[in-house]
Design a protein around this motif. Structure first.
Motif, PDB file in Angstrom:
ATOM      1  N   TYR A  32       0.817  -1.213   0.000  1.00 28.95           N
ATOM      2  CA  TYR A  32       0.000   0.000   0.000  1.00 28.95           C
ATOM      3  C   TYR A  32       0.852   1.265   0.000  1.00 28.95           C
ATOM      4  O   TYR A  32       0.350   2.358  -0.239  1.00 28.95           O
ATOM      5  N   SER A  33       2.169   1.121   0.204  1.00 32.60           N
ATOM      6  CA  SER A  33       3.063   2.271   0.064  1.00 32.60           C
ATOM      7  C   SER A  33       3.445   2.480  -1.398  1.00 32.60           C
ATOM      8  O   SER A  33       4.156   3.410  -1.736  1.00 32.60           O
ATOM      9  N   GLY A  34       2.968   1.590  -2.287  1.00 33.05           N
ATOM     10  CA  GLY A  34       3.200   1.742  -3.720  1.00 33.05           C
ATOM     11  C   GLY A  34       4.369   0.958  -4.274  1.00 33.05           C
ATOM     12  O   GLY A  34       4.650   1.009  -5.472  1.00 33.05           O
ATOM     13  N   LYS A  35       5.053   0.187  -3.438  1.00 33.88           N
ATOM     14  CA  LYS A  35       6.232  -0.564  -3.884  1.00 33.88           C
ATOM     15  C   LYS A  35       5.822  -1.880  -4.537  1.00 33.88           C
ATOM     16  O   LYS A  35       4.975  -2.601  -4.025  1.00 33.88           O
ATOM     17  N   CYS A  36       6.444  -2.181  -5.679  1.00 30.78           N
ATOM     18  CA  CYS A  36       6.237  -3.482  -6.321  1.00 30.78           C
ATOM     19  C   CYS A  36       7.037  -4.515  -5.534  1.00 30.78           C
ATOM     20  O   CYS A  36       8.260  -4.434  -5.451  1.00 30.78           O
ATOM     21  N   LEU A  37       6.330  -5.472  -4.936  1.00 33.17           N
ATOM     22  CA  LEU A  37       6.983  -6.517  -4.136  1.00 33.17           C
ATOM     23  C   LEU A  37       7.366  -7.735  -4.968  1.00 33.17           C
ATOM     24  O   LEU A  37       8.236  -8.500  -4.587  1.00 33.17           O
ATOM     25  N   GLY A  38       6.679  -7.934  -6.074  1.00 28.06           N
ATOM     26  CA  GLY A  38       6.917  -9.104  -6.917  1.00 28.06           C
ATOM     27  C   GLY A  38       5.772  -9.278  -7.891  1.00 28.06           C
ATOM     28  O   GLY A  38       5.028  -8.339  -8.168  1.00 28.06           O
ATOM     29  N   TRP A  39       5.620 -10.504  -8.400  1.00 28.83           N
ATOM     30  CA  TRP A  39       4.606 -10.802  -9.411  1.00 28.83           C
ATOM     31  C   TRP A  39       3.799 -12.016  -9.022  1.00 28.83           C
ATOM     32  O   TRP A  39       4.293 -12.914  -8.346  1.00 28.83           O
ATOM     33  N   THR A  99      11.050  -9.996  -6.545  1.00 28.10           N
ATOM     34  CA  THR A  99      11.575  -9.209  -7.665  1.00 28.10           C
ATOM     35  C   THR A  99      12.801  -9.842  -8.316  1.00 28.10           C
ATOM     36  O   THR A  99      13.266  -9.357  -9.337  1.00 28.10           O
ATOM     37  N   SER A 100      13.299 -10.934  -7.729  1.00 33.08           N
ATOM     38  CA  SER A 100      14.390 -11.690  -8.359  1.00 33.08           C
ATOM     39  C   SER A 100      13.857 -12.858  -9.181  1.00 33.08           C
ATOM     40  O   SER A 100      14.627 -13.593  -9.783  1.00 33.08           O
ATOM     41  N   GLY A 101      12.533 -13.071  -9.143  1.00 37.09           N
ATOM     42  CA  GLY A 101      11.916 -14.161  -9.886  1.00 37.09           C
ATOM     43  C   GLY A 101      11.807 -15.455  -9.094  1.00 37.09           C
ATOM     44  O   GLY A 101      11.353 -16.466  -9.621  1.00 37.09           O
ATOM     45  N   GLU A 102      12.238 -15.431  -7.817  1.00 43.92           N
ATOM     46  CA  GLU A 102      12.186 -16.638  -6.997  1.00 43.92           C
ATOM     47  C   GLU A 102      10.822 -16.769  -6.310  1.00 43.92           C
ATOM     48  O   GLU A 102      10.159 -15.783  -6.023  1.00 43.92           O
ATOM     49  N   CYS A 103      10.435 -17.997  -6.043  1.00 47.40           N
ATOM     50  CA  CYS A 103       9.115 -18.312  -5.505  1.00 47.40           C
ATOM     51  C   CYS A 103       9.020 -17.998  -4.016  1.00 47.40           C
ATOM     52  O   CYS A 103       9.875 -18.405  -3.231  1.00 47.40           O
ATOM     53  N   VAL A 104       7.964 -17.270  -3.650  1.00 43.10           N
ATOM     54  CA  VAL A 104       7.721 -16.914  -2.253  1.00 43.10           C
ATOM     55  C   VAL A 104       6.481 -17.652  -1.732  1.00 43.10           C
ATOM     56  O   VAL A 104       6.504 -18.218  -0.650  1.00 43.10           O
ATOM     57  N   PHE A 105       5.392 -17.631  -2.496  1.00 43.60           N
ATOM     58  CA  PHE A 105       4.144 -18.276  -2.086  1.00 43.60           C
ATOM     59  C   PHE A 105       3.581 -19.105  -3.234  1.00 43.60           C
ATOM     60  O   PHE A 105       3.708 -18.725  -4.396  1.00 43.60           O
ATOM     61  N   TYR A 106       2.918 -20.199  -2.886  1.00 47.29           N
ATOM     62  CA  TYR A 106       2.192 -20.983  -3.876  1.00 47.29           C
ATOM     63  C   TYR A 106       0.725 -21.040  -3.487  1.00 47.29           C
ATOM     64  O   TYR A 106       0.343 -20.706  -2.365  1.00 47.29           O
ATOM     65  N   LYS A 137      10.844  -7.421 -15.219  1.00 44.88           N
ATOM     66  CA  LYS A 137      10.456  -8.743 -14.738  1.00 44.88           C
ATOM     67  C   LYS A 137      11.590  -9.734 -15.033  1.00 44.88           C
ATOM     68  O   LYS A 137      12.003  -9.882 -16.178  1.00 44.88           O
ATOM     69  N   PRO A 138      12.092 -10.398 -13.991  1.00 50.95           N
ATOM     70  CA  PRO A 138      13.201 -11.334 -14.194  1.00 50.95           C
ATOM     71  C   PRO A 138      12.718 -12.666 -14.762  1.00 50.95           C
ATOM     72  O   PRO A 138      11.516 -12.946 -14.799  1.00 50.95           O
ATOM     73  N   ILE A 139      13.655 -13.466 -15.166  1.00 56.49           N
ATOM     74  CA  ILE A 139      13.347 -14.825 -15.611  1.00 56.49           C
ATOM     75  C   ILE A 139      12.829 -15.595 -14.403  1.00 56.49           C
ATOM     76  O   ILE A 139      13.368 -15.478 -13.304  1.00 56.49           O
ATOM     77  N   ARG A 140      11.775 -16.363 -14.610  1.00 53.82           N
ATOM     78  CA  ARG A 140      11.199 -17.135 -13.510  1.00 53.82           C
ATOM     79  C   ARG A 140      12.170 -18.217 -13.052  1.00 53.82           C
ATOM     80  O   ARG A 140      12.711 -18.958 -13.855  1.00 53.82           O
ATOM     81  N   SER A 141      12.373 -18.277 -11.767  1.00 59.18           N
ATOM     82  CA  SER A 141      13.251 -19.268 -11.168  1.00 59.18           C
ATOM     83  C   SER A 141      12.418 -20.435 -10.654  1.00 59.18           C
ATOM     84  O   SER A 141      11.252 -20.267 -10.321  1.00 59.18           O
ATOM     85  N   SER A 142      13.017 -21.598 -10.564  1.00 59.23           N
ATOM     86  CA  SER A 142      12.322 -22.750  -9.982  1.00 59.23           C
ATOM     87  C   SER A 142      12.865 -23.031  -8.585  1.00 59.23           C
ATOM     88  O   SER A 142      12.835 -24.161  -8.110  1.00 59.23           O
TER      89      SER A 142
END
Length: 120
Positions: free
Chosen positions: A42-49, A58-65, A102-107
């Motif tokens: 809500y502060s306007g920062k992009c946290l990820g995708w 933002t590095s493309g690594e998985c945080v939540f499924y 957007k970074p390359i998606r990591s596994s």
């Protein structure tokens, strides 16, 4: 819209969305929102995708499924979701920052997990 629960790398339910936009923690805190696939604080920062059932940092690594996750690292068995508390009032959204490239998606799993992701 189907409700989405977000699980961390140990299968712990951390957050959920009932409308596909607003992301709440189970204690009821509104921590982020989705806009065009980007997860914003809500502060306007992009946290990820958010895509293919994953929230990635933002590095493309998985945080939540989610229950709709496709590919990526092995997901642990999900822990039963707790009861949802009363939701907090939606704060005013700050102007969104321009998301990084957007970074390359990591596994692989991100070193950032759980509530730490939403507090950045």
């Amino acid at each position: 819209m189907e409700e989405i629960d977000f699980y961390d790398k140990v299968g712990q339910p951390i957050a959920y969305s009932q409308d596909g936009v607003h992301i709440y923690t189970f204690p009821g805190a509104l921590v982020a929102y989705l806009d065009r696939g980007c997860v914003y604080s809500y502060s306007g920062k992009c946290l990820g995708w958010f895509e293919d059932g994953w929230i990635r940092d933002t590095s493309g690594e998985c945080v939540f499924y989610t229950q709709h996750t496709q590919s990526g690292p092995i997901q642990p068995e999900k822990i039963v979701s707790p009861m949802k508390a009363i939701k907090s009032v939606e704060p005013i959204k700050a102007e969104r920052s321009v998301p990084p490239i957007k970074p390359i998606r990591s596994s692989t799993w991100s070193k950032i997990s759980g509530m730490e992701f939403f507090k950045r």
